[in-house]
Design a protein around this motif. Structure first.
Motif, short mmCIF file in Angstrom:
data_model
loop_
_atom_site.label_atom_id
_atom_site.label_comp_id
_atom_site.label_asym_id
_atom_site.label_seq_id
_atom_site.Cartn_x
_atom_site.Cartn_y
_atom_site.Cartn_z
N VAL A 321 39.35 28.33 6.64
CA VAL A 321 38.16 28.89 6.39
C VAL A 321 37.64 29.76 7.20
O VAL A 321 37.16 31.02 7.13
CB VAL A 321 37.20 27.76 6.49
N GLU A 322 38.12 29.75 8.65
CA GLU A 322 38.24 30.42 9.73
C GLU A 322 38.98 32.04 9.15
O GLU A 322 38.49 33.16 9.83
CB GLU A 322 38.67 30.24 11.05
N LYS A 323 39.96 31.80 8.48
CA LYS A 323 40.47 33.19 7.95
C LYS A 323 39.88 33.80 6.78
O LYS A 323 39.73 34.97 6.73
CB LYS A 323 41.93 33.06 7.64
N PHE A 324 39.67 33.05 5.77
CA PHE A 324 38.99 33.38 4.80
C PHE A 324 37.80 33.93 4.62
O PHE A 324 37.42 35.21 4.25
CB PHE A 324 38.87 32.16 3.68
N LEU A 325 36.65 33.34 5.44
CA LEU A 325 35.43 33.78 5.20
C LEU A 325 35.22 35.34 5.86
O LEU A 325 34.45 36.07 5.23
CB LEU A 325 34.47 32.81 5.89
N PRO A 326 35.41 35.42 7.06
CA PRO A 326 35.29 36.94 7.63
C PRO A 326 36.17 37.98 6.77
O PRO A 326 35.95 39.04 6.86
CB PRO A 326 36.07 36.88 8.90
N SER A 327 37.09 37.48 5.58
CA SER A 327 37.87 38.58 5.20
C SER A 327 36.83 39.07 3.89
O SER A 327 37.26 39.96 3.19
CB SER A 327 39.19 38.08 4.73
N LEU A 328 35.90 38.19 3.59
CA LEU A 328 35.13 38.64 2.42
C LEU A 328 34.15 39.88 2.89
O LEU A 328 33.66 39.87 3.92
CB LEU A 328 34.05 37.46 1.96
N LYS A 329 34.17 40.89 1.83
CA LYS A 329 33.17 42.06 2.30
C LYS A 329 31.93 41.89 1.84
O LYS A 329 31.13 42.18 2.23
CB LYS A 329 33.78 43.10 1.63
N LEU A 330 31.89 41.27 0.41
CA LEU A 330 30.48 41.36 -0.22
C LEU A 330 29.71 39.98 0.01
O LEU A 330 29.04 39.23 -0.72
CB LEU A 330 30.47 41.44 -1.67
#
Ligand code: PLP
Length: 393
Positions: A321-330
């Motif tokens: 989750v810590e990796k995935f969420l900040p990778s989202l742009k929109l």
């Protein structure tokens, strides 16, 4: 024309807006007046005692707020509606109106965090007996209601795993013993679900979310029979949790596009849920529109659309989750939901931060869960964004 029942899309635009306004204005004026003046004492007195229409003081009633109340009244198919400063004000005023010492309330474990705090921390101090059932256990709810209670409080779909409660079935059980049924309809909105048509006595919303729809104003609304709404209104005008004219205008403005926004969000959320459901890096998807969702059949029978909220668990631990969420742009990584822009966050650090890992597990909330509030952006762009972020984990 008089008896024609308009569609939700039309009511969202016109309800509460059909008065002739100041100098022919085509939108509801923001009346920032604390008090309202009268030429003579007779007229003032008649308005004061409710014999004539009019306004006295904005803690009680206000023309801009009344326009919003009329809009929600029509959309929920109610006799009356009243507004509050926030969603929690609507909830606490409603609960405190009906729950006095010695009363008993039956609800579920998955209510909104603030509501659940009222049940667990506040009401026991007022000698109110609180029974919280397993959210999807209809037999337990019926059993506890039959034992006797004064109020049944439901929320469906719930946060964050979109559990579904059969409103008609539980309202029937409550009717048998004369308990008042209240439903928090924030997630569904009146576009997707009308609890009053399913047997509930009162429906309420955090207007901060979908009704306003732009994350720029807070409010709450309650709708139902004239008799019940009047009791809560009376408590609210005295304790003072009233909505002001400015946010009332913002919410009513947002509501004019409610049907447009919800239609888009229903459609996009369904596509995103289907995409995630087949993904190798996703272990679970919670969306009532999916046939695999445990509450799907009930949702299908009581909702016109499945809403813009979904949640999904990544196949792994919180580190993903810590990796995935900040990778989202929109997305905005933030609390709240129901806005035009997509918003996401993990229950572990937002809505359910105060619980332990074990307590979250008991509610069926995996540590790798992400709550995703779909906005009105192009769904292709949202899917592209999710895809590129999933590739990074
Ligand atoms: C946000 C929310 C509330 C509380 O509303 P506020 O406007 O934040 O006070 C209540 N119920 C649900 C389902 C919510 O999402």
């Amino acid at each position: 024309m008089e008896n024609k029942k308009f569609s939700k899309a039309t009511d969202a635009v016109w309800a509460g807006e059909d008065n002739p306004y100041f100098k022919g204005a085509v939108t509801t004026p923001i009346v920032n007046s604390v008090a309202f003046a009268y030429k003579d004492l007779d007229e003032w007195y008649d308005v004061s005692i409710g014999k004539a229409d009019g306004f006295i003081y904005s803690r009680n009633t206000n023309p801009t707020v009344a326009s919003l109340e009329e809009k929600i009244r029509v959309l929920e198919g109610a006799e009356a509606a009243t507004a509050f400063a926030t969603g929690m004000a609507a909830i606490s005023n409603t609960l405190f109106t009906f729950l006095k010492p010695g009363k008993r309330v039956v609800s579920v474990k998955d209510t909104y965090g603030g509501t659940s705090k009222l049940f667990l921390d506040f009401f026991p101090a007022y000698q109110v007996e609180v029974k919280l059932c397993e959210t999807e256990n209809h037999e337990e709810l019926e059993y506890e209601i039959a034992k006797g209670c004064d109020l049944v409080y439901l929320e469906t779909p719930t946060n964050p795993t979109l559990k579904i409660i059969d409103i008609k079935r539980i309202a029937l059980a409550a009717k048998k013993i004369g308990a008042v049924v209240v439903v928090d309809n924030t997630f569904a909105t009146p576009i997707n679900q009308n609890p009053l048509d399913l047997g509930a006595d009162l429906v309420l919303h955090s207007a901060t979310k979908y009704l306003c729809g732009h994350s720029d104003a807070m409010g709450g609304v309650l709708a139902g029979s004239r008799e019940l709404v009047k009791q809560v209104f009376h408590f609210r005008e005295i304790n003072g949790a009233s909505l002001q004219a400015d946010p009332a205008y913002m919410i009513a403005r947002g509501m004019k596009t409610l049907e447009l926004r919800i239609s888009r969000q229903n459609e996009s959320a369904m596509k995103i849920a289907k995409y995630l459901n087949g993904h190798s890096k996703v272990s679970q998807v919670f969306y009532p529109g999916l046939e695999t969702h445990i509450g799907h059949e009930i949702a299908k029978s009581q909702m016109r659309g499945y809403g813009g909220m979904l949640s999904f668990a990544l196949d792994g631990g919180y580190d993903l989750v810590e990796k995935f969420l900040p990778s989202l742009k929109l997305v905005h990584l933030a609390a709240s939901l129901g806005s035009v822009s997509t918003l996401a966050g993990p229950p572990r650090t937002t809505s359910h931060v105060e619980l332990t890992e074990e307590q979250r597990a008991l509610l069926g909330i995996p540590e790798s869960l992400i709550r995703y509030s779909v906005g009105i952006e192009s769904v292709d762009d949202l899917l592209f964004d999710i895809e590129q972020a999933l590739r990074k984990i």
